[in-house]
Design an enzyme around this catalytic site. Structure first.
Site, PDB file in Angstrom:
ATOM      1  N   ASP A  31      -2.621  10.344   7.162  1.00 21.14           N
ATOM      2  CA  ASP A  31      -2.400   9.451   7.970  1.00 21.14           C
ATOM      3  C   ASP A  31      -2.055   9.929   9.772  1.00 21.14           C
ATOM      4  O   ASP A  31      -1.543  10.617   9.513  1.00 21.14           O
ATOM      5  CB  ASP A  31      -1.002   9.071   7.413  1.00 21.14           C
ATOM      6  CG  ASP A  31      -0.810   7.110   7.876  1.00 21.14           C
ATOM      7  OD1 ASP A  31      -1.160   5.844   6.837  1.00 21.14           O
ATOM      8  OD2 ASP A  31      -0.362   6.611   8.747  1.00 21.14           O
ATOM      9  N   ASN A  87       0.080  -1.190  -0.133  1.00 20.76           N
ATOM     10  CA  ASN A  87       0.132  -2.299  -0.183  1.00 20.76           C
ATOM     11  C   ASN A  87      -1.300  -3.638  -0.066  1.00 20.76           C
ATOM     12  O   ASN A  87      -2.886  -3.618   0.008  1.00 20.76           O
ATOM     13  CB  ASN A  87       0.291  -3.296   1.858  1.00 20.76           C
ATOM     14  CG  ASN A  87       1.470  -1.602   2.071  1.00 20.76           C
ATOM     15  OD1 ASN A  87       2.865  -1.407   1.143  1.00 20.76           O
ATOM     16  ND2 ASN A  87       1.260  -1.338   2.485  1.00 20.76           N
ATOM     17  N   GLN A  94       0.248  -4.930   5.046  1.00 16.42           N
ATOM     18  CA  GLN A  94      -1.246  -4.355   4.549  1.00 16.42           C
ATOM     19  C   GLN A  94      -1.763  -4.507   6.427  1.00 16.42           C
ATOM     20  O   GLN A  94      -1.640  -5.318   6.515  1.00 16.42           O
ATOM     21  CB  GLN A  94      -2.064  -4.741   3.633  1.00 16.42           C
ATOM     22  CG  GLN A  94      -3.609  -4.075   3.508  1.00 16.42           C
ATOM     23  CD  GLN A  94      -4.598  -4.423   2.066  1.00 16.42           C
ATOM     24  OE1 GLN A  94      -3.887  -6.019   1.971  1.00 16.42           O
ATOM     25  NE2 GLN A  94      -6.000  -3.469   2.556  1.00 16.42           N
ATOM     26  N   VAL A  96      -4.663  -2.336   7.253  1.00 20.88           N
ATOM     27  CA  VAL A  96      -6.301  -2.297   7.365  1.00 20.88           C
ATOM     28  C   VAL A  96      -7.137  -2.547   5.821  1.00 20.88           C
ATOM     29  O   VAL A  96      -6.284  -2.745   5.041  1.00 20.88           O
ATOM     30  CB  VAL A  96      -6.039  -0.732   7.167  1.00 20.88           C
ATOM     31  CG1 VAL A  96      -7.710  -0.601   7.151  1.00 20.88           C
ATOM     32  CG2 VAL A  96      -5.868  -0.313   8.272  1.00 20.88           C
ATOM     33  N   HIS A 100      -6.593   1.202  -0.240  1.00 23.30           N
ATOM     34  CA  HIS A 100      -6.222   2.627   0.462  1.00 23.30           C
ATOM     35  C   HIS A 100      -5.107   2.912  -0.386  1.00 23.30           C
ATOM     36  O   HIS A 100      -3.997   2.109  -0.776  1.00 23.30           O
ATOM     37  CB  HIS A 100      -6.336   3.455   1.969  1.00 23.30           C
ATOM     38  CG  HIS A 100      -5.349   2.170   2.318  1.00 23.30           C
ATOM     39  ND1 HIS A 100      -5.978   1.411   3.154  1.00 23.30           N
ATOM     40  CD2 HIS A 100      -3.855   2.157   2.629  1.00 23.30           C
ATOM     41  CE1 HIS A 100      -4.704   0.324   3.522  1.00 23.30           C
ATOM     42  NE2 HIS A 100      -4.098   1.139   3.505  1.00 23.30           N
ATOM     43  N   HIS A 102      -1.520   5.314  -0.191  1.00 22.00           N
ATOM     44  CA  HIS A 102      -0.703   6.084   0.211  1.00 22.00           C
ATOM     45  C   HIS A 102       0.142   6.708  -0.566  1.00 22.00           C
ATOM     46  O   HIS A 102       0.453   6.248  -1.490  1.00 22.00           O
ATOM     47  CB  HIS A 102       0.539   5.279   1.193  1.00 22.00           C
ATOM     48  CG  HIS A 102       0.059   4.066   2.396  1.00 22.00           C
ATOM     49  ND1 HIS A 102       0.041   3.981   3.589  1.00 22.00           N
ATOM     50  CD2 HIS A 102      -0.365   2.682   2.222  1.00 22.00           C
ATOM     51  CE1 HIS A 102       0.452   3.390   4.322  1.00 22.00           C
ATOM     52  NE2 HIS A 102      -0.688   2.779   3.252  1.00 22.00           N
TER      53      HIS A 102
HETATM   54  P1  5GP Z   1      -1.691  -0.162   5.826  1.00 21.42           P
HETATM   55  O1  5GP Z   1      -1.287  -0.513   6.814  1.00 21.42           O
HETATM   56  O2  5GP Z   1      -3.362  -1.061   6.039  1.00 21.42           O
HETATM   57  O3  5GP Z   1      -1.150  -0.235   4.134  1.00 21.42           O
HETATM   58  O4  5GP Z   1      -1.925   1.138   5.884  1.00 21.42           O
HETATM   59  C1  5GP Z   1      -2.937   1.716   7.055  1.00 21.42           C
HETATM   60  C2  5GP Z   1      -3.006   2.626   7.666  1.00 21.42           C
HETATM   61  O5  5GP Z   1      -3.558   3.467   8.004  1.00 21.42           O
HETATM   62  C3  5GP Z   1      -1.643   3.188   8.456  1.00 21.42           C
HETATM   63  O6  5GP Z   1      -0.063   3.590   7.863  1.00 21.42           O
HETATM   64  C4  5GP Z   1      -2.070   3.538   9.418  1.00 21.42           C
HETATM   65  O7  5GP Z   1      -1.255   4.155  10.054  1.00 21.42           O
HETATM   66  C5  5GP Z   1      -3.450   4.168   9.347  1.00 21.42           C
HETATM   67  N1  5GP Z   1      -4.209   4.426   9.826  1.00 21.42           N
HETATM   68  C6  5GP Z   1      -4.963   3.130  10.176  1.00 21.42           C
HETATM   69  N2  5GP Z   1      -6.102   3.655  11.653  1.00 21.42           N
HETATM   70  C7  5GP Z   1      -6.425   4.826  10.964  1.00 21.42           C
HETATM   71  C8  5GP Z   1      -7.202   5.615  11.229  1.00 21.42           C
HETATM   72  O8  5GP Z   1      -7.691   5.819  12.384  1.00 21.42           O
HETATM   73  N3  5GP Z   1      -6.685   7.190  11.017  1.00 21.42           N
HETATM   74  C9  5GP Z   1      -6.081   7.200  10.091  1.00 21.42           C
HETATM   75  N4  5GP Z   1      -5.927   8.443   9.798  1.00 21.42           N
HETATM   76  N5  5GP Z   1      -4.911   6.747   9.560  1.00 21.42           N
HETATM   77  C10 5GP Z   1      -5.216   5.774  10.172  1.00 21.42           C
END
Ligand code: 5GP
Ligand code: ZN
Length: 114
Positions: A31, A87, A94, A96, A100, A102
């Site tokens: 991440d 999420n 959430q 993205v 996914h 985590h």
């Molecule tokens: P969410 O908030 O949707 O559950 O998790 C999205 C995750 O993607 C976050 O923990 C964020 O740090 C990670 N993330 C967002 N953009 C990028 C990226 O460009 N590269 C990587 N490696 N992680 C990302």
């Protein structure tokens, strides 16, 4: 592939990441904003918007993703001590909208989560 999806672009190799694992169906990478000493994401390459969008045909894929997560956790040195989070929806955190998992470890976790 969804052209507007960040994780589809990562899965396609268009956006570089610190890759921890890859096969035909799944990719795992660190991440970009780690919330624990070990924090990586396991994603299906197939675009699925989130947990609520998992179809019957995806059940096997998601089971595999859980197994891959466990294997990488061992390789990354956190053994079988980790938290899995996925999420669904903005209210749950959430950001993205490509499914996914985590995987967080390397520190003691608190409950309930924020
Ligand atoms: P969410 O908030 O949707 O559950 O998790 C999205 C995750 O993607 C976050 O923990 C964020 O740090 C990670 N993330 C967002 N953009 C990028 C990226 O460009 N590269 C990587 N490696 N992680 C990302
Ligand atoms: Zn996607």
């Amino acid at each position: 592939m969804d052209d507007n999806c960040l994780f589809c672009k990562i899965a396609a190799g268009i956006i570089p990441v610190e890759k921890l694992y890859e096969d035909e169906e799944i990719i795992a990478f660190s991440d970009i904003a780690p919330q624990a000493p070990v924090h990586f994401l396991v994603i299906p390459k197939k675009h699925i918007a989130g947990p609520a969008a998992i179809g019957q045909d995806d059940e096997h894929l998601l089971g595999r993703a859980l197994r891959v997560a466990a294997q990488i956790a061992k390789k990354e040195g956190i053994g079988d001590q980790y938290r899995l989070v996925t999420n669904n929806g903005t209210e749950a955190g959430q950001t993205v909208f490509h499914l996914h998992l985590h995987v967080l470890g390397g520190r003691t976790m608190q409950w309930p989560p924020g």
